[in-house]
Design a protein around this motif. Structure first.
Motif, PDB file in Angstrom:
ATOM      1  N   ALA A 153       0.822  -1.208   0.000  1.00 47.22           N
ATOM      2  CA  ALA A 153       0.000   0.000   0.000  1.00 47.22           C
ATOM      3  C   ALA A 153       0.859   1.262   0.000  1.00 47.22           C
ATOM      4  O   ALA A 153       0.417   2.316  -0.488  1.00 47.22           O
ATOM      5  CB  ALA A 153      -0.936  -0.003   1.204  1.00 47.22           C
ATOM      6  N   ALA A 154       2.073   1.176   0.526  1.00 47.07           N
ATOM      7  CA  ALA A 154       2.947   2.343   0.617  1.00 47.07           C
ATOM      8  C   ALA A 154       3.633   2.674  -0.699  1.00 47.07           C
ATOM      9  O   ALA A 154       4.188   3.772  -0.849  1.00 47.07           O
ATOM     10  CB  ALA A 154       3.994   2.124   1.700  1.00 47.07           C
ATOM     11  N   ILE A 155       3.615   1.775  -1.661  1.00 44.63           N
ATOM     12  CA  ILE A 155       4.256   2.031  -2.954  1.00 44.63           C
ATOM     13  C   ILE A 155       3.329   2.891  -3.811  1.00 44.63           C
ATOM     14  O   ILE A 155       2.159   2.557  -3.991  1.00 44.63           O
ATOM     15  CB  ILE A 155       4.548   0.711  -3.694  1.00 44.63           C
ATOM     16  N   PRO A 156       3.821   4.006  -4.359  1.00 45.08           N
ATOM     17  CA  PRO A 156       2.976   4.803  -5.261  1.00 45.08           C
ATOM     18  C   PRO A 156       2.463   3.946  -6.412  1.00 45.08           C
ATOM     19  O   PRO A 156       3.187   3.064  -6.915  1.00 45.08           O
ATOM     20  CB  PRO A 156       3.943   5.885  -5.767  1.00 45.08           C
ATOM     21  N   VAL A 157       1.235   4.184  -6.830  1.00 43.06           N
ATOM     22  CA  VAL A 157       0.608   3.335  -7.845  1.00 43.06           C
ATOM     23  C   VAL A 157       1.423   3.300  -9.133  1.00 43.06           C
ATOM     24  O   VAL A 157       1.582   2.236  -9.743  1.00 43.06           O
ATOM     25  CB  VAL A 157      -0.837   3.810  -8.122  1.00 43.06           C
ATOM     26  N   ALA A 158       1.972   4.420  -9.555  1.00 40.47           N
ATOM     27  CA  ALA A 158       2.761   4.450 -10.786  1.00 40.47           C
ATOM     28  C   ALA A 158       4.002   3.567 -10.659  1.00 40.47           C
ATOM     29  O   ALA A 158       4.381   2.850 -11.597  1.00 40.47           O
ATOM     30  CB  ALA A 158       3.167   5.881 -11.126  1.00 40.47           C
ATOM     31  N   GLU A 159       4.637   3.614  -9.499  1.00 38.88           N
ATOM     32  CA  GLU A 159       5.814   2.770  -9.268  1.00 38.88           C
ATOM     33  C   GLU A 159       5.419   1.300  -9.219  1.00 38.88           C
ATOM     34  O   GLU A 159       6.127   0.431  -9.755  1.00 38.88           O
ATOM     35  CB  GLU A 159       6.491   3.183  -7.961  1.00 38.88           C
ATOM     36  N   LEU A 160       4.286   1.021  -8.587  1.00 37.67           N
ATOM     37  CA  LEU A 160       3.800  -0.354  -8.519  1.00 37.67           C
ATOM     38  C   LEU A 160       3.501  -0.879  -9.919  1.00 37.67           C
ATOM     39  O   LEU A 160       3.814  -2.026 -10.242  1.00 37.67           O
ATOM     40  CB  LEU A 160       2.552  -0.410  -7.636  1.00 37.67           C
ATOM     41  N   ALA A 161       2.912  -0.034 -10.757  1.00 39.13           N
ATOM     42  CA  ALA A 161       2.608  -0.429 -12.132  1.00 39.13           C
ATOM     43  C   ALA A 161       3.881  -0.784 -12.888  1.00 39.13           C
ATOM     44  O   ALA A 161       3.910  -1.751 -13.672  1.00 39.13           O
ATOM     45  CB  ALA A 161       1.856   0.684 -12.855  1.00 39.13           C
ATOM     46  N   ASP A 162       4.958  -0.035 -12.670  1.00 36.57           N
ATOM     47  CA  ASP A 162       6.231  -0.350 -13.314  1.00 36.57           C
ATOM     48  C   ASP A 162       6.790  -1.677 -12.812  1.00 36.57           C
ATOM     49  O   ASP A 162       7.330  -2.464 -13.592  1.00 36.57           O
ATOM     50  CB  ASP A 162       7.243   0.769 -13.060  1.00 36.57           C
ATOM     51  N   LEU A 163       6.669  -1.921 -11.520  1.00 39.75           N
ATOM     52  CA  LEU A 163       7.210  -3.147 -10.934  1.00 39.75           C
ATOM     53  C   LEU A 163       6.506  -4.392 -11.469  1.00 39.75           C
ATOM     54  O   LEU A 163       7.130  -5.448 -11.625  1.00 39.75           O
ATOM     55  CB  LEU A 163       7.092  -3.101  -9.413  1.00 39.75           C
ATOM     56  N   ILE A 164       5.222  -4.294 -11.735  1.00 41.16           N
ATOM     57  CA  ILE A 164       4.457  -5.466 -12.164  1.00 41.16           C
ATOM     58  C   ILE A 164       4.076  -5.392 -13.642  1.00 41.16           C
ATOM     59  O   ILE A 164       3.182  -6.117 -14.084  1.00 41.16           O
ATOM     60  CB  ILE A 164       3.189  -5.649 -11.301  1.00 41.16           C
ATOM     61  N   ARG A 165       4.758  -4.563 -14.408  1.00 40.42           N
ATOM     62  CA  ARG A 165       4.339  -4.243 -15.775  1.00 40.42           C
ATOM     63  C   ARG A 165       4.066  -5.486 -16.616  1.00 40.42           C
ATOM     64  O   ARG A 165       3.035  -5.572 -17.292  1.00 40.42           O
ATOM     65  CB  ARG A 165       5.381  -3.363 -16.454  1.00 40.42           C
ATOM     66  N   SER A 166       4.959  -6.463 -16.632  1.00 31.53           N
ATOM     67  CA  SER A 166       4.749  -7.618 -17.500  1.00 31.53           C
ATOM     68  C   SER A 166       3.593  -8.497 -17.035  1.00 31.53           C
ATOM     69  O   SER A 166       3.056  -9.291 -17.807  1.00 31.53           O
ATOM     70  CB  SER A 166       6.030  -8.448 -17.614  1.00 31.53           C
ATOM     71  N   ALA A 167       3.172  -8.334 -15.795  1.00 29.06           N
ATOM     72  CA  ALA A 167       2.000  -9.062 -15.297  1.00 29.06           C
ATOM     73  C   ALA A 167       0.724  -8.265 -15.491  1.00 29.06           C
ATOM     74  O   ALA A 167      -0.367  -8.767 -15.168  1.00 29.06           O
ATOM     75  CB  ALA A 167       2.174  -9.405 -13.820  1.00 29.06           C
ATOM     76  N   GLY A 168       0.841  -7.035 -15.993  1.00 28.92           N
ATOM     77  CA  GLY A 168      -0.322  -6.188 -16.231  1.00 28.92           C
ATOM     78  C   GLY A 168      -0.313  -4.959 -15.359  1.00 28.92           C
ATOM     79  O   GLY A 168      -0.750  -5.034 -14.202  1.00 28.92           O
ATOM     80  N   PRO A 169       0.176  -3.829 -15.881  1.00 31.78           N
ATOM     81  CA  PRO A 169       0.241  -2.615 -15.062  1.00 31.78           C
ATOM     82  C   PRO A 169      -1.126  -2.127 -14.595  1.00 31.78           C
ATOM     83  O   PRO A 169      -1.238  -1.453 -13.568  1.00 31.78           O
ATOM     84  CB  PRO A 169       0.906  -1.600 -16.000  1.00 31.78           C
ATOM     85  N   TYR A 170      -2.179  -2.491 -15.332  1.00 30.36           N
ATOM     86  CA  TYR A 170      -3.533  -2.083 -14.964  1.00 30.36           C
ATOM     87  C   TYR A 170      -3.974  -2.672 -13.624  1.00 30.36           C
ATOM     88  O   TYR A 170      -4.940  -2.205 -13.014  1.00 30.36           O
ATOM     89  CB  TYR A 170      -4.525  -2.506 -16.058  1.00 30.36           C
ATOM     90  N   LYS A 171      -3.266  -3.719 -13.163  1.00 31.47           N
ATOM     91  CA  LYS A 171      -3.616  -4.345 -11.890  1.00 31.47           C
ATOM     92  C   LYS A 171      -3.135  -3.514 -10.698  1.00 31.47           C
ATOM     93  O   LYS A 171      -3.547  -3.769  -9.558  1.00 31.47           O
ATOM     94  CB  LYS A 171      -2.997  -5.740 -11.803  1.00 31.47           C
ATOM     95  N   ARG A 174      -5.815  -1.541  -8.481  1.00 34.65           N
ATOM     96  CA  ARG A 174      -6.669  -2.442  -7.705  1.00 34.65           C
ATOM     97  C   ARG A 174      -5.883  -3.134  -6.599  1.00 34.65           C
ATOM     98  O   ARG A 174      -6.367  -3.297  -5.476  1.00 34.65           O
ATOM     99  CB  ARG A 174      -7.312  -3.475  -8.635  1.00 34.65           C
ATOM    100  N   LEU A 175      -4.654  -3.532  -6.920  1.00 31.85           N
ATOM    101  CA  LEU A 175      -3.824  -4.190  -5.916  1.00 31.85           C
ATOM    102  C   LEU A 175      -3.478  -3.233  -4.785  1.00 31.85           C
ATOM    103  O   LEU A 175      -3.500  -3.607  -3.604  1.00 31.85           O
ATOM    104  CB  LEU A 175      -2.550  -4.722  -6.572  1.00 31.85           C
ATOM    105  N   SER A 176      -3.190  -1.989  -5.129  1.00 33.07           N
ATOM    106  CA  SER A 176      -2.873  -0.986  -4.122  1.00 33.07           C
ATOM    107  C   SER A 176      -4.074  -0.720  -3.219  1.00 33.07           C
ATOM    108  O   SER A 176      -3.933  -0.625  -1.990  1.00 33.07           O
ATOM    109  CB  SER A 176      -2.440   0.320  -4.803  1.00 33.07           C
ATOM    110  N   GLU A 177      -5.248  -0.627  -3.820  1.00 30.48           N
ATOM    111  CA  GLU A 177      -6.460  -0.369  -3.035  1.00 30.48           C
ATOM    112  C   GLU A 177      -6.782  -1.548  -2.116  1.00 30.48           C
ATOM    113  O   GLU A 177      -7.146  -1.369  -0.947  1.00 30.48           O
ATOM    114  CB  GLU A 177      -7.638  -0.093  -3.967  1.00 30.48           C
ATOM    115  N   ALA A 178      -6.627  -2.765  -2.636  1.00 28.31           N
ATOM    116  CA  ALA A 178      -6.874  -3.947  -1.811  1.00 28.31           C
ATOM    117  C   ALA A 178      -5.880  -4.008  -0.657  1.00 28.31           C
ATOM    118  O   ALA A 178      -6.252  -4.315   0.487  1.00 28.31           O
ATOM    119  CB  ALA A 178      -6.777  -5.210  -2.660  1.00 28.31           C
ATOM    120  N   ALA A 179      -4.610  -3.694  -0.952  1.00 28.48           N
ATOM    121  CA  ALA A 179      -3.584  -3.714   0.089  1.00 28.48           C
ATOM    122  C   ALA A 179      -3.894  -2.687   1.173  1.00 28.48           C
ATOM    123  O   ALA A 179      -3.733  -2.961   2.373  1.00 28.48           O
ATOM    124  CB  ALA A 179      -2.211  -3.437  -0.525  1.00 28.48           C
TER     125      ALA A 179
END
Length: 314
Positions: A153-171, A174-179
């Motif tokens: 939850a502490a990771i900015p959404v844009a940074e999180l999207a970069d980290l998981i890009r090949s698994a789908g940045p659009y996630k 939602r992952l941040s909100e769930a966390a």
């Protein structure tokens, strides 16, 4: 840090390759060559690489860690690879096909993982291959120094999207909100939620963003030890129909999936933790396009296979 080793013994020779194939907890592990697998744990925020290999009826784990970290990692490994949860230990005698499946996959270990980690791995696996998840998860875990709801939850959404890009940045959103939602409770409280009876746990999980029944059921099976539901993916949907365990009209709708789950669980509650063996069959012989019925160990018990083999011989 000092070198450490840990041994887990099993009733049946562990089938490490099949264990690491498709289960959600296994996606946190990466192949390390020569029958070895490895993953990085963060017992107190610092990385510790753990390797595992099979030795007869044992799994051998090796790593370098402080005594405190070694104790925490030992607890995590004992939970991840429960000695009493091989397929051979499960009650799968409700149907001859299930008995054959238990015999074929007897050495496979039913893995477990913490609830929030299971949620993250399952979300990453949505519409993605296991290989992709195995590439993304270590990067995400390293960025967080260990997967927890609060850290994600502490990771900015844009940074999180970069980290998981090949698994789908659009996630990421939602992952941040769930966390963030789970972080208000704490990971320990979340663990208690997934150990509630399946209906209550499903209600909570399916209210989280990006979590439908399949994702929720994966979390419950691999973290909550539920026997009250199971995830329905395309492999299971296809294989159980061909085997005659749970027939359907080919439409994987919500109501059809619910009926399929109910039918499968009538063979016994242990079908839930063992559900992924249908995926193993679906990935090897019972493929979607042209199933290899002639070489399938279930061919003599499968009406679909018998019909195809007879047709081919005419």
């Amino acid at each position: 840090m000092t070198s450490a080793a840990m041994i887990l013994a099993f009733d049946v020779v562990p089938d490490l390759e099949a264990t690491m194939d498709i289960q959600i907890p296994a996606l946190a592990w990466q192949p390390a060559g020569l029958g070895r697998w490895e993953r990085t744990y963060y017992p107190q925020g610092e990385p510790v690489v753990v390797q595992v290999e099979r030795d007869h009826q044992r799994l051998l784990f090796s790593y370098q860690a402080s005594p405190d970290d070694a104790r925490l990692i030992g607890d995590a490994l004992t939970a991840a690879f429960p000695a009493d949860k091989q397929i051979d230990n499960l009650d799968l005698d409700g149907h001859p096909v299930l008995t054959s499946l238990r015999a074929r996959y007897s050495g496979v270990i039913v893995m477990t993982t913490p609830a929030f980690e299971a949620l993250v791995l399952t979300v990453l696996s949505q519409n993605r291959s296991g290989d992709t998840v195995r590439q993304v998860f270590p990067k995400l875990a390293a960025a967080c120094h260990g997967i927890t709801a609060e850290r994600i939850a502490a990771i900015p959404v844009a940074e999180l999207a970069d980290l998981i890009r090949s698994a789908g940045p659009y996630k990421a959103a939602r992952l941040s909100e769930a966390a963030a939602t789970i972080a208000t409770l704490g990971d320990a409280a979340f663990e208690q939620i997934v150990r509630q009876p399946a209906p209550q746990a499903l209600t909570y999980l399916e209210a989280l963003p990006g979590v439908a029944h399949k994702t929720a059921a994966c979390v419950l099976v691999f973290s909550g030890a539920t026997t009250g539901t199971l995830p329905v993916d395309t492999h299971l949907f296809r294989v159980v129909d061909r085997l005659g365990l749970a027939t359907h009209d080919g439409r994987n709708s919500k109501s059809v999936a619910a009926k399929l789950i109910s039918t499968l669980l009538e063979y016994g509650p242990d079908v839930a933790p063992a559900h992924f063996i249908f995926l193993l069959v679906g990935r090897t012989t019972c493929t979607a396009g042209t199933p290899n019925c002639a070489d399938c160990f279930l061919a003599e018990e499968c009406g679909y296979a018998i019909a195809r083999i007879e047709e081919a011989s005419r």
